[in-house]
Design a protein around this motif. Structure first.
Motif, PDB file in Angstrom:
ATOM      1  N   TRP A 190       7.163 -45.297 -23.417  1.00  0.00           N
ATOM      2  CA  TRP A 190       6.328 -44.803 -24.510  1.00  0.00           C
ATOM      3  C   TRP A 190       6.270 -45.760 -25.694  1.00  0.00           C
ATOM      4  CZ3 TRP A 190       7.000 -43.736 -29.618  1.00  0.00           C
ATOM      5  CH2 TRP A 190       8.288 -43.515 -30.103  1.00  0.00           C
ATOM      6  N   PRO A 191       7.365 -46.478 -26.030  1.00  0.00           N
ATOM      7  CA  PRO A 191       7.225 -47.432 -27.134  1.00  0.00           C
ATOM      8  C   PRO A 191       6.214 -48.538 -26.856  1.00  0.00           C
ATOM      9  CG  PRO A 191       9.544 -46.921 -26.760  1.00  0.00           C
ATOM     10  CD  PRO A 191       8.784 -46.363 -25.601  1.00  0.00           C
ATOM     11  N   ASP A 192       5.969 -48.842 -25.577  1.00  0.00           N
ATOM     12  CA  ASP A 192       4.939 -49.831 -25.253  1.00  0.00           C
ATOM     13  C   ASP A 192       3.556 -49.318 -25.652  1.00  0.00           C
ATOM     14  OD1 ASP A 192       6.894 -51.486 -24.152  1.00  0.00           O
ATOM     15  OD2 ASP A 192       6.638 -50.625 -22.146  1.00  0.00           O
ATOM     16  N   ARG A 193       3.338 -48.035 -25.470  1.00  0.00           N
ATOM     17  CA  ARG A 193       2.061 -47.436 -25.884  1.00  0.00           C
ATOM     18  C   ARG A 193       1.922 -47.509 -27.408  1.00  0.00           C
ATOM     19  NH1 ARG A 193       2.989 -47.756 -21.509  1.00  0.00           N
ATOM     20  NH2 ARG A 193       1.901 -49.675 -22.049  1.00  0.00           N
ATOM     21  N   LEU A 194       3.040 -47.289 -28.095  1.00  0.00           N
ATOM     22  CA  LEU A 194       3.030 -47.401 -29.551  1.00  0.00           C
ATOM     23  C   LEU A 194       2.729 -48.830 -29.982  1.00  0.00           C
ATOM     24  CD1 LEU A 194       3.503 -46.437 -32.449  1.00  0.00           C
ATOM     25  CD2 LEU A 194       5.973 -46.683 -32.047  1.00  0.00           C
ATOM     26  N   ALA A 195       3.327 -49.805 -29.310  1.00  0.00           N
ATOM     27  CA  ALA A 195       3.086 -51.209 -29.656  1.00  0.00           C
ATOM     28  C   ALA A 195       1.604 -51.553 -29.489  1.00  0.00           C
ATOM     29  CB  ALA A 195       3.952 -52.124 -28.794  1.00  0.00           C
ATOM     30  N   ASP A 196       0.999 -51.066 -28.410  1.00  0.00           N
ATOM     31  CA  ASP A 196      -0.432 -51.285 -28.191  1.00  0.00           C
ATOM     32  C   ASP A 196      -1.256 -50.690 -29.330  1.00  0.00           C
ATOM     33  OD1 ASP A 196       0.145 -52.553 -25.790  1.00  0.00           O
ATOM     34  OD2 ASP A 196      -0.237 -50.760 -24.571  1.00  0.00           O
ATOM     35  N   TRP A 197      -0.895 -49.472 -29.704  1.00  0.00           N
ATOM     36  CA  TRP A 197      -1.646 -48.765 -30.763  1.00  0.00           C
ATOM     37  C   TRP A 197      -1.513 -49.484 -32.087  1.00  0.00           C
ATOM     38  CZ3 TRP A 197      -0.123 -45.887 -35.193  1.00  0.00           C
ATOM     39  CH2 TRP A 197      -1.139 -45.097 -35.760  1.00  0.00           C
ATOM     40  N   LEU A 198      -0.312 -49.943 -32.411  1.00  0.00           N
ATOM     41  CA  LEU A 198      -0.101 -50.657 -33.675  1.00  0.00           C
ATOM     42  C   LEU A 198      -0.921 -51.924 -33.746  1.00  0.00           C
ATOM     43  CD1 LEU A 198       3.740 -50.105 -34.069  1.00  0.00           C
ATOM     44  CD2 LEU A 198       1.979 -49.306 -35.664  1.00  0.00           C
TER      45      LEU A 198
END
Length: 295
Positions: free
Chosen positions: A283-291
């Motif tokens: 899930w943090p990878d999805r956050l990194a993409d969003w950021l």
């Protein structure tokens, strides 16, 4: 010289307010407590502060995230939902700034429910005031919160102000509106049956007025000015029902606020980085993409 500055900036702790100028505060016999068995758990915060973790300048994106650890408004899960994420953000070129905010169950509060939001507002202002020093863009300052810290983050995102232009303290003249929000398994509503009882009781008491319940039910406070939001939650969360995130996402959608939500079937509550928990740990990878995607 530059590397020396960056090294010194790592883990720099800064008081939120000038000495003897903490708002909504009265001196009592209470002292801050730190439980280091397992994760660091902080309670009875008397002197709120921020701890600043900066990325090396070569990879810095200019983004900064103020992190609000959770703990039911009774304690702060400072490592698992603070330090761990500050270091993760640094690896992505983002400043991670951990907020040690006052908890409403302390006798040092004059009006208990006001202190967490006062501290969150001050943290955003303080980061913007130091943006040049910390190599941060003042319009790329967001807030992140976990569980009850997610309630605080979403409260800031729906109860911010533009600053007080007449304030003697220059920091107080700065806007407290976060440029984006990140909410991990957040408490959102104070309404039953989906509220988290512990957070509600600590923040607004066991017998709150309907006005107070509505004020802090943040799904009811969203407007078109609420900042873009990223949400993650597990459907099997027994502590904070996933309906908290669903209702907030729906309110964001209704008001035309850009939002991204990731729901996982399993993960329970308080999974943090979710290391070793199967594909939930991505899930943090999805956050990194969003950021990277937000302006």
């Amino acid at each position: 010289m530059l590397s020396q500055f960056v090294s010194e900036a790592q883990d720099e702790r800064i008081p939120l307010y000038p000495a003897n100028a903490i708002p909504n505060f009265q001196k009592t016999s209470e002292v801050e407590k730190r439980d280091t068995t397992g994760t660091l758990r902080i309670s009875l915060v008397q002197q709120p502060d921020i701890t600043v973790y900066l990325p090396t300048r070569g990879i810095a994106t200019g983004q900064a995230v103020v992190i609000c650890p959770g703990g039911g408004y009774g304690i702060l899960a400072y490592d698992k939902e603070g330090t761990d994420f500050a270091k993760w953000l640094n690896a992505k070129g983002i400043a991670g700034i951990i907020l040690k905010y006052r908890l409403p169950n302390s006798k040092s509060n004059l009006v208990p429910h006001q202190s967490p939001l006062l501290d969150a507002k001050r943290a955003i202002r303080l980061v913007r005031a130091n943006a040049s020093k910390w190599n941060i863009h003042p319009n790329k300052v967001g807030i992140m919160g976990f569980s009850a810290g997610g309630h605080l983050a979403s409260t800031l995102g729906t109860h911010f102000d533009a600053g007080d232009p007449s304030a003697k303290d220059a920091v107080e003249r700065i806007s407290s509106r976060p440029d984006f929000m990140i909410l991990a398994y957040p408490v959102i509503t104070m309404s039953k049956p989906n509220t988290h009882e512990g957070s509600r009781n600590n923040l607004i008491g066991t017998n709150p007025t309907e006005e107070m319940v509505k004020l802090y039910s943040n799904e009811l406070q969203v407007t078109k000015e609420t900042p873009p939001t990223f949400i993650v939650h597990a459907t099997d969360d027994k502590g904070v029902p996933v309906e908290n995130s669903l209702s907030f996402y729906q309110a964001l959608k209704t008001n035309g606020v850009p939002a991204e939500m990731h729901l996982y079937p399993k993960g329970g509550h308080g999974f943090g980085l979710a290391t070793g928990q199967g594909y939930l740990e991505t899930w943090p990878d999805r956050l990194a993409d969003w950021l990277k995607s937000i302006k």
